[in-house]
Design a protein around this motif. Structure first.
Motif, PDB file in Angstrom:
ATOM      1  N   ASP A  85       0.837  -1.212   0.000  1.00  0.00           N
ATOM      2  CA  ASP A  85       0.000   0.000   0.000  1.00  0.00           C
ATOM      3  C   ASP A  85       0.869   1.258   0.000  1.00  0.00           C
ATOM      4  O   ASP A  85       0.600   2.231  -0.693  1.00  0.00           O
ATOM      5  CB  ASP A  85      -0.912   0.041   1.240  1.00  0.00           C
ATOM      6  CG  ASP A  85      -1.956  -1.064   1.226  1.00  0.00           C
ATOM      7  OD1 ASP A  85      -2.288  -1.535   0.126  1.00  0.00           O
ATOM      8  OD2 ASP A  85      -2.414  -1.455   2.312  1.00  0.00           O
ATOM      9  N   GLU A  88       2.446   1.711  -3.309  1.00  0.00           N
ATOM     10  CA  GLU A  88       1.421   2.132  -4.275  1.00  0.00           C
ATOM     11  C   GLU A  88       1.151   3.642  -4.136  1.00  0.00           C
ATOM     12  O   GLU A  88       1.016   4.361  -5.113  1.00  0.00           O
ATOM     13  CB  GLU A  88       0.139   1.321  -4.015  1.00  0.00           C
ATOM     14  CG  GLU A  88      -1.031   1.650  -4.903  1.00  0.00           C
ATOM     15  CD  GLU A  88      -0.747   1.408  -6.386  1.00  0.00           C
ATOM     16  OE1 GLU A  88      -1.385   2.090  -7.188  1.00  0.00           O
ATOM     17  OE2 GLU A  88       0.120   0.556  -6.719  1.00  0.00           O
ATOM     18  N   ARG A  89       1.114   4.106  -2.883  1.00  0.00           N
ATOM     19  CA  ARG A  89       0.872   5.539  -2.639  1.00  0.00           C
ATOM     20  C   ARG A  89       2.018   6.375  -3.211  1.00  0.00           C
ATOM     21  O   ARG A  89       1.812   7.415  -3.833  1.00  0.00           O
ATOM     22  CB  ARG A  89       0.731   5.787  -1.122  1.00  0.00           C
ATOM     23  CG  ARG A  89       0.587   7.227  -0.757  1.00  0.00           C
ATOM     24  CD  ARG A  89      -0.464   7.475   0.324  1.00  0.00           C
ATOM     25  NE  ARG A  89      -0.796   8.884   0.394  1.00  0.00           N
ATOM     26  CZ  ARG A  89      -0.339   9.724   1.334  1.00  0.00           C
ATOM     27  NH1 ARG A  89       0.427   9.263   2.297  1.00  0.00           N
ATOM     28  NH2 ARG A  89      -0.675  10.991   1.313  1.00  0.00           N
ATOM     29  N   GLN A  92       1.645   6.582  -6.903  1.00  0.00           N
ATOM     30  CA  GLN A  92       0.595   7.535  -7.305  1.00  0.00           C
ATOM     31  C   GLN A  92       1.095   8.974  -7.202  1.00  0.00           C
ATOM     32  O   GLN A  92       0.900   9.792  -8.101  1.00  0.00           O
ATOM     33  CB  GLN A  92      -0.633   7.387  -6.392  1.00  0.00           C
ATOM     34  CG  GLN A  92      -1.512   6.212  -6.738  1.00  0.00           C
ATOM     35  CD  GLN A  92      -2.594   6.000  -5.685  1.00  0.00           C
ATOM     36  OE1 GLN A  92      -2.705   6.751  -4.716  1.00  0.00           O
ATOM     37  NE2 GLN A  92      -3.385   4.968  -5.883  1.00  0.00           N
TER      38      GLN A  92
END
Ligand SMILES: [Zn+2]
Length: 487
Positions: A85, A88-89, A92
């Protein structure tokens, strides 16, 4: 999950804040005990095993490579998110940064600048290492500090306005990072902010507040107004440690890269020079140096020097006053009575005390303090510095001017960690005159491919002063940062 003994604590008053307290950025005792030096610092966050995890990472992104050392990462895990996670952040945010600024966070270049070293008369046996920060996100190191804060925020904080006081690189960096996160930014700028910066901030969607100096008001009006915004609920999106202690860890990744590069190339370094305005870069570097010495010690602990201008040198003034007390303690004399927020010496005379002629004597004293660092005499004065800030650090009284205008902060906000690192490593504060600052800027442009501003090359002026004082032996290597691209 962060083990229970991990916490954030105040350097000045010792108050502990829970590591998962997402809403506290500055010491809660700040208003009640104004005389103490309140800065939140993470304590015992990592272990040697977590430290070494960076060696397994291929990523050049410092927020990925060094994530196991960052509170922001551990907070992500604590909120029941996974390593994936977190990555992934970052991915982004990377995409958003690329779209806004054309670049994202990546290891910034290190080089040995031979021609520049020759131009300032270093010996052929000496290396001048330069960390090039001019191509970082938004054109300076500031974005790293701010991205570090962003990673520490709870999702609901992104709905609040972010606030910063700045007239240059920090504001631009804040605008880019806030936009990438989809947050609203309030920027408090002086009346004489550069029009090109103002236009750029507007184009990035920042909300600008122009702050005028008021006669008789001590301190930067932009800073004071940004504090008001924070009191009214804004997130302190600033590089100033006392207002947001979380700004330090993102900046520390720069120094982590420097140490990794030394180690990978088996280079030793004997002197590290950092230009100081508000002090975030120096404080981050100082704390990173403490980290590396704890978890994976360098062969040689470099002397940690700072560079300010004759326009304003509140850190050098604070250092002088601390050293005066230490000197008395080491000689067994009563402590001199220093008045709060009052210098007993004119600024011009104090600047002379930092001239080339004084460097050797200062280093001798610095050596004496370094060898006595752990003694009761020195440590008792360090406690006084932590508890009685206004005897040592207060806003510069006159409006400062210098070609290195990005380091003219009224106050060195993060002074305490920097002071301690200078003292424990035998470093000293340099105060550079305009001639040296201009010359350093010219030499950087003439003898390297890097294009720093005069602020960004100010550390080199400090090297030049020390070299002119014959205070750098021919076998000793030197590290500087070129920060802030010429605009
Ligand atoms: Zn405190």
């Amino acid at each position: 999950m962060i083990p229970q003994h991990h916490y954030v604590s105040c350097v000045g008053c010792g108050t502990r804040v829970h590591a998962y307290d997402y809403a506290t950025f500055s010491c809660p005792n700040r208003d009640d005990l104004p005389e103490a030096n309140h800065i939140l610092q993470k304590k015992h966050m990592i272990t040697a095993a977590l430290w070494q995890r960076s060696e397994l990472e291929d990523s050049k992104n410092p927020f990925v490579r060094y994530r196991h050392r960052l509170l922001g990462y551990h907070r992500t895990l604590n909120a029941r998110h996974s390593d994936v996670d977190y990555l992934e952040r970052i991915a982004q945010l990377d995409g958003a940064l690329k779209a806004i600024d054309g670049r994202t966070f990546s290891e910034t270049p290190m080089s040995i600048e031979r021609e520049l070293a020759d131009a300032i008369n270093l010996a052929p046996t000496q290396n001048l290492y330069v960390k090039d920060e001019t191509n970082n996100v938004a054109g300076s190191h500031k974005a790293r500090h701010l991205f570090g804060i962003l990673l520490n925020l709870a999702p609901e904080s992104l709905k609040k306005p972010f606030a910063i006081a700045s007239c240059g690189n920090a504001a631009l960096a804040a605008a880019v990072v806030a936009k990438a996160a989809g947050a609203k930014l309030e920027v408090y700028i002086p009346t004489d902010a550069e029009p090109s910066v103002v236009e750029k901030l507007k184009s990035l969607g920042a909300n600008l507040h122009i702050c005028e100096r008021v006669d008789g008001q001590l301190g930067d009006p932009c800073y004071l107004q940004s504090l008001e915004a924070v009191k009214n609920g804004a997130i302190p999106f600033t590089c100033q440690g006392p207002d947001n202690g979380l700004s330090i860890e993102g900046g520390s990744t720069l120094a982590y890269e420097i140490f990794d590069w030394w180690k990978a190339n088996k280079y030793d370094c004997h002197h590290m020079f950092v230009q100081v305005g508000g002090g975030a870069l120096a404080s981050s570097s100082a704390q990173a140096l403490a980290d590396v010495m704890r978890y994976d010690p360098l062969n040689n602990l470099p002397r940690f020097h700072t560079v300010q201008t004759r326009g304003a040198f509140p850190l050098a003034r604070a250092y002088d006053r601390v050293v005066k007390l230490i000197d008395a303690r080491l000689k067994g004399l009563p402590l001199p009575d220093l008045k709060p927020m009052t210098d007993d010496m004119e600024p011009a005379l104090r600047a002379e005390m930092h001239s080339v002629a004084a460097v050797q004597e200062r280093l001798t004293m610095a050596d004496c303090i370094r060898s006595a660092w752990d003694s009761t005499e020195v440590q008792s004065v360090i406690r006084i510095a932590a508890n009685r800030k206004n005897i040592f650090m207060w806003p510069w009284e006159s409006t400062p001017h210098s070609v290195a205008h990005g380091i003219l902060d009224d106050e060195t906000y993060d002074w305490f960690a920097i002071l301690c690192t200078m003292l424990r490593t035998g470093g000293i504060p340099l105060v550079a005159d305009e001639e040296h600052l201009v010359r350093a800027h010219e030499l950087a442009h003439n003898y390297t491919a890097i294009r720093p501003s005069a602020t960004g090359s100010a550390g080199l002026a400090g090297v030049m002063l020390m070299k002119e004082a014959n205070a750098i032996p021919d076998y000793e290597n030197i590290q500087i940062y070129f920060t802030g691209i010429e605009r």
